[in-house]
Design a protein around this motif. Structure first.
Motif, PDB file in Angstrom:
ATOM      1  N   GLY A  47       0.819  -1.212   0.000  1.00 12.74           N
ATOM      2  CA  GLY A  47       0.000   0.000   0.000  1.00 12.74           C
ATOM      3  C   GLY A  47       0.846   1.252   0.000  1.00 12.74           C
ATOM      4  N   GLU A  48       0.390   2.263   0.692  1.00 16.66           N
ATOM      5  CA  GLU A  48       1.077   3.550   0.707  1.00 16.66           C
ATOM      6  C   GLU A  48       2.341   3.538   1.557  1.00 16.66           C
ATOM      7  OE1 GLU A  48      -2.034   6.049   2.060  1.00 16.66           O
ATOM      8  OE2 GLU A  48      -3.228   5.766   0.255  1.00 16.66           O
ATOM      9  N   CYS A  49       2.575   2.444   2.276  1.00 15.39           N
ATOM     10  CA  CYS A  49       3.811   2.307   3.032  1.00 15.39           C
ATOM     11  C   CYS A  49       4.953   1.840   2.134  1.00 15.39           C
ATOM     12  CB  CYS A  49       3.623   1.332   4.194  1.00 15.39           C
ATOM     13  SG  CYS A  49       5.002   1.279   5.364  1.00 15.39           S
ATOM     14  N   ALA A  50       4.623   1.301   0.980  1.00 17.25           N
ATOM     15  CA  ALA A  50       5.624   0.791   0.042  1.00 17.25           C
ATOM     16  C   ALA A  50       5.955   1.851  -0.996  1.00 17.25           C
ATOM     17  CB  ALA A  50       5.114  -0.471  -0.634  1.00 17.25           C
ATOM     18  N   GLY A  51       7.171   1.805  -1.495  1.00 18.05           N
ATOM     19  CA  GLY A  51       7.596   2.772  -2.512  1.00 18.05           C
ATOM     20  C   GLY A  51       7.956   2.099  -3.811  1.00 18.05           C
ATOM     21  N   GLY A  52       8.701   2.834  -4.631  1.00 19.18           N
ATOM     22  CA  GLY A  52       9.231   2.273  -5.863  1.00 19.18           C
ATOM     23  C   GLY A  52       8.398   2.464  -7.102  1.00 19.18           C
ATOM     24  N   LEU A  53       7.122   2.779  -6.961  1.00 18.18           N
ATOM     25  CA  LEU A  53       6.259   2.873  -8.137  1.00 18.18           C
ATOM     26  C   LEU A  53       6.271   4.268  -8.765  1.00 18.18           C
ATOM     27  CD1 LEU A  53       3.145   0.823  -6.982  1.00 18.18           C
ATOM     28  CD2 LEU A  53       4.918   0.135  -8.603  1.00 18.18           C
ATOM     29  N   TRP A  54       6.333   5.301  -7.929  1.00 18.04           N
ATOM     30  CA  TRP A  54       6.195   6.668  -8.438  1.00 18.04           C
ATOM     31  C   TRP A  54       7.461   7.467  -8.129  1.00 18.04           C
ATOM     32  CZ3 TRP A  54       2.196   4.953 -10.713  1.00 18.04           C
ATOM     33  CH2 TRP A  54       1.228   4.207 -10.053  1.00 18.04           C
ATOM     34  N   ASN A  55       8.615   6.930  -8.547  1.00 21.30           N
ATOM     35  CA  ASN A  55       9.882   7.594  -8.265  1.00 21.30           C
ATOM     36  C   ASN A  55       9.948   8.965  -8.933  1.00 21.30           C
ATOM     37  OD1 ASN A  55      10.978   5.584  -6.676  1.00 21.30           O
ATOM     38  ND2 ASN A  55      11.834   4.462  -8.409  1.00 21.30           N
ATOM     39  N   GLY A  56      10.677   9.861  -8.316  1.00 23.88           N
ATOM     40  CA  GLY A  56      10.800  11.220  -8.845  1.00 23.88           C
ATOM     41  C   GLY A  56       9.694  12.136  -8.386  1.00 23.88           C
ATOM     42  N   GLY A  57       8.841  11.648  -7.499  1.00 20.56           N
ATOM     43  CA  GLY A  57       7.803  12.513  -6.949  1.00 20.56           C
ATOM     44  C   GLY A  57       6.642  12.774  -7.880  1.00 20.56           C
ATOM     45  N   ILE A  58       6.441  11.925  -8.873  1.00 19.19           N
ATOM     46  CA  ILE A  58       5.359  12.143  -9.834  1.00 19.19           C
ATOM     47  C   ILE A  58       4.400  10.961  -9.810  1.00 19.19           C
ATOM     48  CG2 ILE A  58       4.736  12.564 -12.235  1.00 19.19           C
ATOM     49  CD1 ILE A  58       6.290  14.838 -10.963  1.00 19.19           C
ATOM     50  N   TYR A  59       3.183  11.187  -9.321  1.00 21.29           N
ATOM     51  CA  TYR A  59       2.161  10.143  -9.375  1.00 21.29           C
ATOM     52  C   TYR A  59       1.516  10.160 -10.753  1.00 21.29           C
ATOM     53  CZ  TYR A  59      -2.061   7.464  -8.434  1.00 21.29           C
ATOM     54  OH  TYR A  59      -3.065   6.520  -8.497  1.00 21.29           O
ATOM     55  N   THR A  60       1.200   8.982 -11.278  1.00 20.74           N
ATOM     56  CA  THR A  60       0.625   8.896 -12.619  1.00 20.74           C
ATOM     57  C   THR A  60      -0.857   9.251 -12.590  1.00 20.74           C
ATOM     58  OG1 THR A  60       0.148   7.446 -14.490  1.00 20.74           O
ATOM     59  CG2 THR A  60       0.355   6.403 -12.326  1.00 20.74           C
ATOM     60  N   HIS A  61      -1.142  10.542 -12.663  1.00 22.15           N
ATOM     61  CA  HIS A  61      -2.523  11.000 -12.637  1.00 22.15           C
ATOM     62  C   HIS A  61      -3.308  10.548 -13.869  1.00 22.15           C
ATOM     63  CE1 HIS A  61      -2.129  13.555  -9.087  1.00 22.15           C
ATOM     64  NE2 HIS A  61      -0.925  13.827  -9.524  1.00 22.15           N
ATOM     65  N   HIS A  62      -2.598  10.046 -14.876  1.00 27.26           N
ATOM     66  CA  HIS A  62      -3.286   9.626 -16.096  1.00 27.26           C
ATOM     67  C   HIS A  62      -3.733   8.168 -16.041  1.00 27.26           C
ATOM     68  CE1 HIS A  62      -2.210  13.416 -17.906  1.00 27.26           C
ATOM     69  NE2 HIS A  62      -0.975  13.229 -17.513  1.00 27.26           N
ATOM     70  N   VAL A  63      -3.388   7.459 -14.962  1.00 27.79           N
ATOM     71  CA  VAL A  63      -3.852   6.089 -14.777  1.00 27.79           C
ATOM     72  C   VAL A  63      -4.719   6.080 -13.527  1.00 27.79           C
ATOM     73  CG1 VAL A  63      -3.208   3.682 -14.423  1.00 27.79           C
ATOM     74  CG2 VAL A  63      -1.774   5.168 -15.846  1.00 27.79           C
ATOM     75  N   TYR A  64      -6.022   6.089 -13.740  1.00 24.71           N
ATOM     76  CA  TYR A  64      -6.944   6.221 -12.621  1.00 24.71           C
ATOM     77  C   TYR A  64      -6.913   4.962 -11.759  1.00 24.71           C
ATOM     78  CZ  TYR A  64     -11.045   8.264 -10.351  1.00 24.71           C
ATOM     79  OH  TYR A  64     -11.904   8.837  -9.449  1.00 24.71           O
ATOM     80  N   GLY A  65      -6.681   5.110 -10.462  1.00 28.63           N
ATOM     81  CA  GLY A  65      -6.672   3.969  -9.550  1.00 28.63           C
ATOM     82  C   GLY A  65      -5.373   3.204  -9.518  1.00 28.63           C
ATOM     83  N   GLY A  66      -4.293   3.784 -10.007  1.00 31.41           N
ATOM     84  CA  GLY A  66      -3.015   3.084 -10.026  1.00 31.41           C
ATOM     85  C   GLY A  66      -2.538   2.684  -8.642  1.00 31.41           C
ATOM     86  N   ASP A  67      -2.723   3.556  -7.673  1.00 35.36           N
ATOM     87  CA  ASP A  67      -2.301   3.267  -6.305  1.00 35.36           C
ATOM     88  C   ASP A  67      -3.112   2.118  -5.712  1.00 35.36           C
ATOM     89  OD1 ASP A  67      -0.464   3.953  -4.327  1.00 35.36           O
ATOM     90  OD2 ASP A  67      -1.933   5.116  -3.213  1.00 35.36           O
ATOM     91  N   TRP A  68      -4.424   2.108  -5.982  1.00 38.09           N
ATOM     92  CA  TRP A  68      -5.281   1.030  -5.486  1.00 38.09           C
ATOM     93  C   TRP A  68      -4.864  -0.314  -6.068  1.00 38.09           C
ATOM     94  CZ3 TRP A  68     -10.362   4.024  -6.900  1.00 38.09           C
ATOM     95  CH2 TRP A  68     -10.520   5.092  -6.011  1.00 38.09           C
ATOM     96  N   GLY A  69      -4.647  -0.320  -7.386  1.00 38.44           N
ATOM     97  CA  GLY A  69      -4.277  -1.566  -8.052  1.00 38.44           C
ATOM     98  C   GLY A  69      -2.996  -2.155  -7.500  1.00 38.44           C
ATOM     99  N   ALA A  70      -2.005  -1.290  -7.265  1.00 41.62           N
ATOM    100  CA  ALA A  70      -0.734  -1.759  -6.725  1.00 41.62           C
ATOM    101  C   ALA A  70      -0.917  -2.297  -5.309  1.00 41.62           C
ATOM    102  CB  ALA A  70       0.275  -0.616  -6.727  1.00 41.62           C
ATOM    103  N   SER A  71      -1.752  -1.634  -4.525  1.00 41.82           N
ATOM    104  CA  SER A  71      -1.983  -2.089  -3.147  1.00 41.82           C
ATOM    105  C   SER A  71      -2.549  -3.498  -3.124  1.00 41.82           C
ATOM    106  CB  SER A  71      -2.938  -1.128  -2.432  1.00 41.82           C
ATOM    107  OG  SER A  71      -2.378   0.168  -2.333  1.00 41.82           O
ATOM    108  N   VAL A  72      -3.548  -3.753  -3.951  1.00 34.97           N
ATOM    109  CA  VAL A  72      -4.190  -5.071  -3.980  1.00 34.97           C
ATOM    110  C   VAL A  72      -3.233  -6.126  -4.527  1.00 34.97           C
ATOM    111  CG1 VAL A  72      -6.050  -6.412  -5.018  1.00 34.97           C
ATOM    112  CG2 VAL A  72      -6.503  -4.094  -4.192  1.00 34.97           C
ATOM    113  N   ALA A  73      -2.508  -5.787  -5.605  1.00 32.79           N
ATOM    114  CA  ALA A  73      -1.627  -6.763  -6.238  1.00 32.79           C
ATOM    115  C   ALA A  73      -0.493  -7.189  -5.305  1.00 32.79           C
ATOM    116  CB  ALA A  73      -1.048  -6.182  -7.527  1.00 32.79           C
TER     117      ALA A  73
END
Length: 338
Positions: A299-325
């Motif tokens: 979940g939000e305790c894990a890193g590595g997906l949005w390096n450089g301080g940029i969340y992918t606002h163009h992929v809706y629900g990306g954070d949710w999907g990563a949390s579940v996976a």
């Protein structure tokens, strides 16, 4: 929203409320073997973990000092409100991981910004501002197709002057809502009906800026009168012609009937999105990329997906999907690795 918790309890899990984890326990080899928790009475207890500890403690949107330290200064400055679920989400898992040698994403960290914050009162404006109303910036100009998902809208607002915008409509806002039945999120009649009720109440309470002319409205909200007038005229003409010639907005309305209204809007911080370094099984790593045995982060305790301080606002629900996976993957590793 208790289905998962209910399933866990029915399967034999125990949930301890008001019992936060405060420290990880390691053996002589450095493997994580348990956690120390503190109950409501201030008593500490060590819980031993035979198969591993999963840090699922969320981000740190409830920790102002940590946000100041890790977030991009401009993004931190634009936050107008914090999503209510973040109260108490203070980065405890991040800090416990760092204390046992875990690596963490480099700053600046990434955050997920939605729109719909009432900027001056620092409140979330749901459902009022989840509607794709016309937005203008401090130049008095539109800057986005207002039908984009709320995460994309939040990023668009944050990048405007002062990180704010104005949601504008005229006396026919009730009729305008009828045109939003096909728009993302506002296609739920309950949301549009709720928005009208809230706006009615805000107008009655004097909580929305109103004016009898576009020029007066521009003066009250501090935008360029000539540009705002041109925006209103073009928007109204496009509505009557049946086509938004600027952004292709499919659910829009005219701005030609006084009184005119404006709501000061800013980004709502939904969550932080950076955390401890993990591998493909959600195992926590050191700065040398060695696995810390027995420790996982999701979940939000894990890193590595949005390096450089940029969340992918163009992929809706990306954070949710990563949390579940990664929740599934770490449990799979724990079960199959024994």
């Amino acid at each position: 929203h208790t289905a998962i918790a209910d399933f866990a309890v029915n399967s034999g899990a125990e949930i301890r409320y008001e019992t936060p984890a405060v420290q990880l326990v390691q053996d002589e080899s450095g493997a994580v073997t348990g956690v120390i928790v503190k109950d409501a009475d201030g008593m500490y207890t060590q819980l031993d973990a035979g198969r591993g500890v999963i840090l699922a403690t969320g981000g740190y949107a409830g920790n102002i000092e940590r946000m100041k330290k890790y977030l991009r200064p401009r993004e931190y400055a634009t936050i107008a409100a914090v999503q209510m679920a973040n109260f108490g989400v203070t980065g405890d898992g991040h800090e416990m991981g760092l204390a046992v040698g875990a690596a963490e994403d480099d700053a600046p960290h990434s955050i997920l910004l939605n729109n719909y914050a009432l900027a001056d009162s620092h409140e979330m404006g749901i459902p009022t501002l989840m509607i794709p109303w016309v937005r203008v910036n401090y130049e008095g100009a539109r800057f986005v197709n207002e039908e984009v998902p709320v995460s994309m809208m939040g990023a668009a607002v944050a990048n405007q002057p002062h990180g704010r915008c104005w949601t504008v409509f005229d006396a026919n806002y009730g009729e305008a809502l009828s045109h939003f039945t096909g728009a993302l999120i506002s296609n739920n009649p309950g949301i549009t009906e709720g928005a009208k009720a809230i706006i009615d109440g805000m107008i009655e309470a004097g909580a929305i800026i109103s004016a009898d002319t576009v020029e007066e409205l521009a003066e009250k909200i501090g935008v360029r009168a000539e540009t705002l007038a041109a925006t209103f005229e073009r928007t109204s003409q496009d509505f009557h012609d049946g086509e938004d010639t600027l952004f292709g907005h499919t659910c829009f309305y005219a701005l030609d009937t006084p009184p005119f209204y404006a709501i000061h809007e800013g980004p709502t911080m939904l969550s932080t999105c950076s955390g401890l370094t993990t591998d493909e099984w959600a195992r926590v790593l050191t700065y040398d990329h060695d696995v810390i045995p027995g420790l996982y982060a999701i979940g939000e305790c894990a890193g590595g997906l949005w390096n450089g301080g940029i969340y992918t606002h163009h992929v809706y629900g990306g954070d949710w999907g990563a949390s579940v996976a990664f929740a599934m993957l770490c449990v799979q590793d724990i079960v199959e690795g024994q």
